[in-house]
Design an enzyme around this catalytic site. Structure first.
Site, mmCIF file in Angstrom:
data_model
loop_
_atom_site.group_PDB
_atom_site.id
_atom_site.type_symbol
_atom_site.label_atom_id
_atom_site.label_comp_id
_atom_site.label_asym_id
_atom_site.label_seq_id
_atom_site.Cartn_x
_atom_site.Cartn_y
_atom_site.Cartn_z
ATOM 1 N N GLU A 169 0.796 -1.232 0.000
ATOM 2 C CA GLU A 169 0.000 0.000 0.000
ATOM 3 C C GLU A 169 0.830 1.284 0.000
ATOM 4 O O GLU A 169 0.757 2.079 0.948
ATOM 5 C CB GLU A 169 -0.958 -0.004 1.196
ATOM 6 C CG GLU A 169 -1.950 -1.154 1.156
ATOM 7 C CD GLU A 169 -2.931 -1.155 2.318
ATOM 8 O OE1 GLU A 169 -2.761 -0.378 3.261
ATOM 9 O OE2 GLU A 169 -3.886 -1.948 2.257
ATOM 10 N N GLU A 214 -5.513 -8.462 0.169
ATOM 11 C CA GLU A 214 -6.211 -8.102 1.414
ATOM 12 C C GLU A 214 -7.661 -7.757 1.138
ATOM 13 O O GLU A 214 -7.973 -7.116 0.132
ATOM 14 C CB GLU A 214 -5.598 -6.863 2.083
ATOM 15 C CG GLU A 214 -4.323 -7.094 2.790
ATOM 16 C CD GLU A 214 -3.814 -5.841 3.494
ATOM 17 O OE1 GLU A 214 -4.639 -5.009 3.942
ATOM 18 O OE2 GLU A 214 -2.588 -5.703 3.593
HETATM 19 O O1 IFM Z 1 -4.293 -3.480 8.904
HETATM 20 C C1 IFM Z 1 -4.220 -2.889 7.655
HETATM 21 C C2 IFM Z 1 -3.060 -3.440 6.865
HETATM 22 O O2 IFM Z 1 -1.849 -3.302 7.537
HETATM 23 C C3 IFM Z 1 -2.943 -2.709 5.551
HETATM 24 N N1 IFM Z 1 -4.205 -2.731 4.858
HETATM 25 C C4 IFM Z 1 -5.383 -2.356 5.573
HETATM 26 C C5 IFM Z 1 -5.485 -3.133 6.866
HETATM 27 C C6 IFM Z 1 -6.762 -2.784 7.627
HETATM 28 O O3 IFM Z 1 -6.859 -1.421 7.830
#
Ligand code: IFM
Length: 452
Positions: free
Chosen positions: A197, A367
């Site tokens: 990210e 994710e």
């Molecule tokens: O916990 C985070 C993760 O580290 C990165 N993506 C979003 C998740 C939830 O907010």
């Protein structure tokens, strides 16, 4: 005048220019914000192809415990909740891998903590490296594919002090760390995420000041975004030279920006500008080798797969928050809010998949999940998102995996421990893990999909 005020004025001017351009195409552009009639959809009607990869995801700083890095410094400096022992995963990882087997996943995305491996410049901790190597062996022994991420928001304090990603000269340090990890594990690890990210890291750390280093500068944010793309490209190129058969990608958070009022001459260009900065500029770097006015030639084509992190859409208007305190997440009438505040918008998963599909590489969902401490929303959230993915695959999208965020409750960065994203509930006093009903649902989906 305060620096931030200047930056806001310049950003205002940029918005005005984009607004003008936008008006020209206004009538020709559609406003794609679908909302499905969920009552009429059987989200249990899933079909995933043979070989579809099922996983969960975590990150080192959020679970390992007892870190010493840019984040622990920031927690102290900014008076944030401390990560402390977290899930004590550094000691309990074997037990935690039993949890993976219990759910039945065949992929596990985790991150490597650079500050453990190189606590001071050039000083390498071989013991820590052999722990990561043992983790890889253990996962493989269970038939679980290890998918490490080289940078997931945390790095050594000494590197932060040198300016981290804000200084292009520092990227060689990230490259040599990456090579070291790759040399130790790539005989067994095939699939890697370079950076997690990048836009979240840049915006939260350099515009909103809620992640380390806690800066508030749009110029720095843009510089960090570009340097992270440069870092990814350097690492991609070098590691592919070393082992061309390995697959490397970025985990990109695709957040969608939709105008609060789609006919407003202000909301629409604002949302387009944000969408461009957040998603479009990044994709252009990969397709064209240039980002926000800078040439980054090695970025072009630097993905063997694209990692997609999808959570929500932001409904935007004229008022732009300059801090997270000012963030108020708008919702459409039909939408349910999550504990984080932003809406559940599973339809956006399809838009995000379509957006990254244009890169023409396989898509790994690296994710997706929801903060939901009593597990009242997660079951629906999970099934809706899986249904959307299943439909996208039916329509020909090349989605090859799904990693649920997260295996277990953990340290949710600036939000501390109150946001619980786990399929397993964690009692942070006793370190006991308990499978939530949504975890059982996920386990059953995996089980039935392997029979398809
Ligand atoms: O916990 C985070 C993760 O580290 C990165 N993506 C979003 C998740 C939830 O907010």
């Amino acid at each position: 005048m305060d620096d931030l005020v200047w930056q806001i004025l310049i950003a205002g001017f940029a918005i005005f220019v984009v607004f003008k351009i936008s008006l020209i195409t206004y009538r020709r552009r559609a406003f794609p914000e679908p909302h499905y009639k969920w009552d009429e959809i059987d989200t249990g009607d899933l079909s995933f192809p043979e070989g579809f990869i099922w996983g969960t995801a975590t990150a080192a700083h959020q679970i390992e415990g007892n870190q010493s890095n840019n984040w622990t410094d920031f927690e102290e400096r900014a008076g944030k909740e401390r990560s402390g022992e977290a899930c004590d995963h550094w000691n309990l990882w074997r037990d935690d891998f039993n949890l993976l087997s219990e759910i039945g996943v065949n992929s596990y995305r985790f991150s490597i903590e650079w500050s453990r491996l190189e606590p001071s410049p050039g000083e390498w901790n071989e013991k820590a490296m052999s722990t990561y190597s043992d983790m890889v062996d253990d996962l493989l022994g269970r038939g679980i594919r290890p998918m490490p991420t080289l940078h997931h928001f945390s790095h050594p304090s000494w590197w932060e002090e040198k300016g981290g990603f804000a200084d292009e000269r520092n990227l060689v340090d990230f490259l040599s760390y990456s090579e070291r990890v790759f040399d130790a594990l790539s005989d067994r690890v095939e699939v890697w995420c370079t950076i997690n990210e990048p836009t979240v890291f840049s915006a939260m750390g350099y515009t909103l000041g809620q992640f380390p280093p806690g800066r508030r500068s749009i110029f720095l944010t843009l510089r960090v975004m570009k340097n992270m793309m440069r870092a990814h490209s350097m690492v991609y190129k070098r590691l592919k030279e070393r082992a061309p058969e390995c697959k490397l990608g970025i985990a990109k958070n695709v957040t969608l920006f939709d105008p609060a009022n789609r006919w407003s001459p202000i909301d629409w260009p604002v949302s387009r500008l944000l969408e461009w900065l957040w998603n479009g500029a990044w994709r252009r770097a990969i397709t064209r080798g240039s980002m926000l006015g800078s040439r980054i030639p090695d970025a072009k084509g630097s993905l063997d797969f694209v990692g997609l992190n999808y959570y929500t859409h932001f409904i935007t208007g004229l008022f732009l928050p300059t801090s997270t305190e000012e963030l108020s997440f708008a919702k459409r009438e039909n939408e349910v809010g999550t504990e984080f505040g932003y809406p559940m918008y599973a339809e956006g998963m399809r838009r995000a998949i379509d957006f990254v599909s244009e890169l023409e590489v396989p898509i790994e969902i690296t994710e997706n999940g929801v903060a939901d401490s009593d597990d009242s929303l997660r079951p629906v959230h999970l099934m809706r998102h899986l249904w959307v993915i299943s439909e996208a695959i039916k329509d020909g999208r090349d989605v090859i995996s799904y990693h649920h965020w997260s295996l277990m409750d953990n340290f949710e960065w600036a939000e501390g421990y109150k946001m619980r994203f786990g399929l397993y509930h964690v009692d942070f006093e006793t370190q006991e893990r308990t499978l939530r009903p949504s975890g059982e649902i996920y386990r059953d989906v995996i089980k039935s999909s392997s029979k398809m």
